[in-house]
Design a protein around this motif. Sequence first.
Motif, mmCIF file in Angstrom:
data_model
loop_
_atom_site.group_PDB
_atom_site.id
_atom_site.type_symbol
_atom_site.label_atom_id
_atom_site.label_comp_id
_atom_site.label_asym_id
_atom_site.label_seq_id
_atom_site.Cartn_x
_atom_site.Cartn_y
_atom_site.Cartn_z
ATOM 1 N N VAL A 46 0.851 -1.186 0.000
ATOM 2 C CA VAL A 46 0.000 0.000 0.000
ATOM 3 C C VAL A 46 0.888 1.237 0.000
ATOM 4 O O VAL A 46 2.065 1.170 0.368
ATOM 5 C CB VAL A 46 -0.949 0.022 1.217
ATOM 6 C CG1 VAL A 46 -1.922 -1.133 1.164
ATOM 7 C CG2 VAL A 46 -0.154 -0.012 2.517
ATOM 8 N N ILE A 79 -3.230 0.867 -3.593
ATOM 9 C CA ILE A 79 -2.738 -0.482 -3.363
ATOM 10 C C ILE A 79 -2.276 -1.028 -4.705
ATOM 11 O O ILE A 79 -2.916 -0.772 -5.734
ATOM 12 C CB ILE A 79 -3.832 -1.361 -2.734
ATOM 13 C CG1 ILE A 79 -3.314 -2.753 -2.411
ATOM 14 C CG2 ILE A 79 -5.051 -1.453 -3.613
ATOM 15 C CD1 ILE A 79 -4.298 -3.565 -1.584
ATOM 16 N N TRP A 84 -4.807 -1.560 3.296
ATOM 17 C CA TRP A 84 -5.228 -0.322 2.625
ATOM 18 C C TRP A 84 -6.333 0.370 3.412
ATOM 19 O O TRP A 84 -6.303 1.582 3.655
ATOM 20 C CB TRP A 84 -5.702 -0.646 1.211
ATOM 21 C CG TRP A 84 -6.249 0.512 0.442
ATOM 22 C CD1 TRP A 84 -5.546 1.379 -0.334
ATOM 23 C CD2 TRP A 84 -7.610 0.928 0.379
ATOM 24 N NE1 TRP A 84 -6.392 2.316 -0.885
ATOM 25 C CE2 TRP A 84 -7.656 2.059 -0.460
ATOM 26 C CE3 TRP A 84 -8.790 0.459 0.948
ATOM 27 C CZ2 TRP A 84 -8.853 2.724 -0.745
ATOM 28 C CZ3 TRP A 84 -9.981 1.123 0.667
ATOM 29 C CH2 TRP A 84 -9.996 2.242 -0.176
#
Length: 294
Positions: free
Chosen positions: A90, A105, A147
């Motif tokens: 991420v 991501i 994320w």
Amino acid sequence: MAASAQISRLHPIISPPLASPKPQISFSRFSPCFRHLSSPLSLSRSKTPTKPSYRNRVRASIRKLSESESIPIAKVPEDLHASIPAGAGVYGVFDANGELQFVGISRNIASSVDKHRKTVPADLCFSVKVGPADAATPDRTVLQSAWKSWVEEHISATGKPPSGNLQGNYTWTGAPPDLRLTPGRHVSLTVPLEDLIDRLVKEHKVVAFIKGSRRAPQCGFSQKVVGLLESHGVDFVCVDVLDEEHNFGLREKLKSYSNWPTFPQVFAGGELVGGCDIISDLAEKGELKAILHK
């Protein structure tokens, strides 16, 4: 064939989410590179109950947003790839004032950041924090969880999500394709074109009929309208009235449908709002977003 059947053949169809008075964030919006990640690994259970699972180990290996170092985004591709990890993970991109703009991501963080560097204004793409995964092929759901935790950490600290992750903001992910009324001009319509127009403007919250595409408007007025709608965070779709292959006859038929002789034309909630002058006037008065989000 009913109008509903005909309109379903629009290619492609994008149905934007309904607007909400509160900021809406889509937890399914990721960096374009994410779709290339390998499928989740199929791992057998550990026979030792106390041994951490693979998923927990990878999640723990990704640092929190606040614990990650800020890396300046180099303008030279070679320098950028040398300073930013190329693996999966991420990342969060910050503007020149140190404000988080977007959390993404990717299976290749360096490539995703390099793409942003090329397509996003420089003042919005100034530095980056990265959370690389240790595993070469990490579990997809692990990265999704990491994320989401980065976004939620930012919301907890600031009270709002990163602007680039809000619905209707396509600065980082790219705008949806323009809508097309028919598969092609040589395909016979089973319902009147006016019915297709009526269904289209009522099925989508905001529709802008412009000359050219959203990515490449072919007149100054259309370009200004697209810019105003995007800068005000309006979630909208576009239809190219000059596309004679897929929108044959639309330019003249729309004039009679709306009783408006010029383009662009912006509809909201199935009703005509106006053209470039009206949209510009509403923007200057600070009323544009409120009217289009009714």
